[in-house]
Design an enzyme around this catalytic site. Structure first.
Site, PDB file in Angstrom:
ATOM      1  N   GLU A  62       0.893  -1.091   0.550  1.00 39.79           N
ATOM      2  CA  GLU A  62      -0.303  -0.001   0.119  1.00 39.79           C
ATOM      3  C   GLU A  62       0.915   1.282  -0.083  1.00 39.79           C
ATOM      4  O   GLU A  62       0.430   2.339  -0.284  1.00 39.79           O
ATOM      5  CB  GLU A  62      -1.047   0.069   1.132  1.00 39.79           C
ATOM      6  N   SER A  67     -28.833 -17.740 -28.249  1.00 38.27           N
ATOM      7  CA  SER A  67     -29.873 -17.321 -29.945  1.00 38.27           C
ATOM      8  C   SER A  67     -30.580 -15.627 -29.438  1.00 38.27           C
ATOM      9  O   SER A  67     -31.142 -15.366 -29.726  1.00 38.27           O
ATOM     10  CB  SER A  67     -30.765 -18.119 -30.114  1.00 38.27           C
TER      11      SER A  67
END
Length: 731
Positions: free
Chosen positions: A110, A373
């Site tokens: 960090e 489809s």
């Protein structure tokens, strides 16, 4: 005189040449003075702001006792509070009690220069500025500039909203924290207050949440997993996506090696994959919805600490029905997702998997899968907009487009048919012809228009659904059709107030934008209703008008059904997370059944709403002897749907080895006559006229047909092309 003039000219020229540099130097001196003055004024202003912040920041002991995070009460659409979220705390650990590997992992990943900067990191800010310039206009945020001290300031005093004013306040508070506290005190506050996901604040709460023990006993592997969560708690949660969590833990270990905290051999000996996770309890499927909706608060309000009441769109009855439908109908070993939208986009139900406890990965909003489809919604809408009509005649025949030949698994072709029939039975060759005629870019543009944001290619095979999409986006597209071609934007939060009732946010009505002309939406609704009445989506019938479309991808990796009725639009997806084939998974089966199971409950208290388009019975072309269906398989194997599966005729005897599936009735049982008189009787154009003295049902054809639904359209079977190929077949 000429010489004097020449001399005078040189003198004048020399004066002019010397004045230009003098003027530039003058302006440079002024700019420098102004810059120094502004810098000094800024420094003074910053010092004053930091000094004021230092006076207002509570003491170290007071901050240890302050709450870390909000309490949020979440209301359903009827006002019921169905979930309360608040911070989950572990024991406060001093820095001496915190394992060194946890401290090192957090600093390495960090804020590697934590021990050396004054609260803001000039190196990180420069890197973030370069990133912002390189990615200007892409919409990506500036990254890499927040230090541990800035994150602490944001978590304790500010919200997560991304604005420049908030970033400025964050920097001022970070400088003030560094002025008031030591580095060890700041790190201790950070490790006990940072958010790790799952409602857990602080490393002890996170360790108990994910590993079932205190953070004092945390190993290097566990520390790497926990440290990796801070960047994106929901994305890298080991209970949400184990692979993402392990990948992030590997990044943390490599960063620790680069920063000199551990050796390469120590990193290699760590085994994050062997970490044992604690079992989760007390969760339910509504958390899929809240996990999607609540992060939006950062964009809606700027309130980071005060308890909140959040009013949402979820209908608890529909949510229970959605959960039951997914759990009951998903094939073994597969996952399922369901999203239900009201006509304005309000999310009434959301299920992102079969079990939130086992996996909180939200497949309804995060997963991208091929729609098969179901994608033909955009193909046929683009065709209608280009001038095609639902009754136009096309030919189902072999076709090759740019070297790609869509095919049916049986190798047979049905010949002439209408656009309506081709859509109802999801004929691949017709879709390919339409895409080629109107342009594949037109299909892609139609999908973009209706809210599909994932990448779309324009290869010919795209008409069969090769592009990956999200369930919620496809559902919103169908909802826009149901709304008459007007855009629908899914939303989950209607109002936010403080605990004492102060209004922070109220959603305004969204009238939407017109995406297609109303007649285009009416035409595609006609086709969608036919697909449910007589085509591949018959399992989705619920006794009232329904419009929808199935979707199945190659080897049954994905099954879809999307449709709408009585103002509710629902999308269902089923498949495996690893995209492996699932036996028997077709859109017209399990997904359509789940849709029907859910919709029967969802619309039960709503009035029946006919669609604003008349659905005409698809053309029935009979053989001359009136004893066979046009296009029926010649080998006598029966009628098949788009997936190559036998058509299930309601009321018929089950097939051998199946339960609840139907086949044609045995010889000796009669069915209705397939002639013009029968068609007109079934569509309500002529009252039934049985012959005098004859039994009520004595027709010559022995194929049982379902009775007409309430909307007046019969649901007669028809010979259909076999199962569609892979969306990528030949492409």
């Amino acid at each position: 005189m000429p010489r004097k003039q020449a001399s005078s000219g040189k003198s004048s020229s020399g004066k002019k040449s010397g004045s230009a540099p003098s003027g530039v130097r003058l302006w440079l001196r002024r700019i420098v003075r102004w810059g120094l003055g502004l810098a000094l004024a800024g420094a003074v202003a910053l010092a004053v702001a930091v000094g004021i912040a230092v006076q207002r920041i509570p003491s170290f002991e007071a901050l240890k006792k302050s709450p870390a995070g909000q309490t949020i009460r979440i209301h359903a659409a009827d006002g019921t509070i169905f979930l309360s979220l608040g911070p989950n705390y572990g024991r406060w650990l001093t820095l001496s009690e915190t394992p060194e590997v946890m401290q090192d992992a957090m600093v390495a990943v960090e804020d590697r220069r934590f021990r050396y900067h004054p609260g803001v990191d000039p190196v990180g800010m420069a890197r973030a500025a370069i990133f912002a310039v390189e990615h200007y206009g892409t919409g990506r945020r500036m990254q890499g500039a927040s230090t541990i001290t800035q994150q602490l300031a944001r978590n304790v005093f500010l919200s997560n909203s991304y604005t420049w004013s908030r970033k400025l306040r964050e920097a001022v508070l970070a400088l003030a924290l560094e002025w008031k506290f030591s580095k060890d005190e700041i790190l201790e506050l950070y490790l006990n207050k940072v958010y790790f996901g799952g409602g857990s604040y602080g490393i002890d709460a996170a360790s108990r949440r994910f590993f079932g023990h205190s953070a004092t006993d945390m190993s290097l592997s566990e520390a790497a997993v926990v440290a990796g969560l801070v960047k994106a708690p929901s994305r890298y949660s080991p209970t949400a996506d184990a692979q993402a969590a392990l990948g992030r833990a590997g990044v943390v270990l490599n960063t620790m090696v680069d920063a000199g905290f551990i050796t390469r051999s120590q990193a290699d000996s760590a085994k994050p994959a062997d970490v044992e996770l604690a079992s989760e309890t007390g969760q339910n499927s509504a958390r899929y919805f809240t996990d999607w909706a609540l992060p939006q608060l950062d964009m809606l309000i700027d309130e980071g600490n005060e308890p909140l009441d959040v009013y949402t769109t979820i209908d608890l009855g529909m949510q229970r029905a959605a959960t039951s439908a997914i759990q009951a109908d998903v094939p073994n070993g597969a996952q399922g997702a369901l999203v239900a939208l009201d006509r304005d986009g309000a999310v009434r139900a959301m299920v992102g998997g079969t079990d939130y406890v086992a996996s909180n990965y939200n497949r309804a909003t995060q997963a991208v899968r091929q729609p098969g489809s179901a994608w033909k919604l955009f193909v046929y809408m683009a065709a209608l907009e280009a001038g095609y009509k639902v009754d136009d005649q096309l030919v189902d025949e072999p076709v090759t487009i740019q070297g790609w030949s869509p095919r049916n698994s049986s190798g047979r072709f049905a010949g002439p048919m209408s656009v309506r029939t081709a859509f109802a039975y999801s004929v691949n060759t017709i879709a390919a012809k339409l895409g080629s005629d109107i342009g594949f870019s037109s299909v892609a543009n139609m999908a973009r228009r209706f809210g599909i944001t994932t990448p779309i290619n324009t290869h010919p095979s795209m008409v069969l659904g090769s592009a990956e999409v999200r369930v919620i986006d496809m559902t919103a597209a169908f909802a826009a059709v149901a709304r008459g071609g007007v855009s629908v934007h899914p939303y989950g939060i209607t109002k936010v107030t403080t605990a004492d009732g102060r209004l922070l946010y109220q959603r305004e009505a969204d009238r939407g934008q017109v995406l297609v002309d109303h007649w285009v939406a009416a035409g595609i609704t006609d086709l969608l209703q036919t697909a449910v009445n007589t085509g591949t989506g018959r399992a989705a019938q619920i006794g009232r008008p329904v419009a929808g479309k199935t979707g199945t991808t190659s080897s049954n990796k994905d099954g879809w059904f999307l449709g709408f009725s009585s103002g509710i639009t629902t999308g269902v997806w089923m498949g495996r997370d690893d995209a492996k084939p699932v036996g028997g998974l077709q859109g017209g089966r399990s997904p359509a059944r789940a849709f029907a199971d859910f919709m029967r409950v969802a619309v039960a208290k709503r009035p029946v709403e006919p669609f604003d388009t008349e659905v005409v019975l698809p053309e029935w072309q009979l053989e001359e002897d009136d004893d066979a269906w046009f296009g029926a398989p010649e080998d006598g194997s029966g009628l098949v749907d788009e997936n190559g599966m036998p058509i299930e005729l309601p009321g018929a005897a089950p097939l051998p080895g199946t339960e609840g599936e139907a086949q044609p009735a045995p010889p000796g049982e009669d069915g209705p006559v397939l002639n013009q008189q029968w068609i007109e009787e079934q569509t309500g154009r002529r009252p039934p006229q049985p012959e005098a003295g004859a039994p009520k049902a004595a027709p010559p054809i022995r194929v049982p047909l379902p009775a007409a639904p309430k909307n007046g359209t019969p649901t007669a079977p028809k010979a259909v092309p076999p199962r569609e190929p892979s969306p990528n077949a030949g492409g």
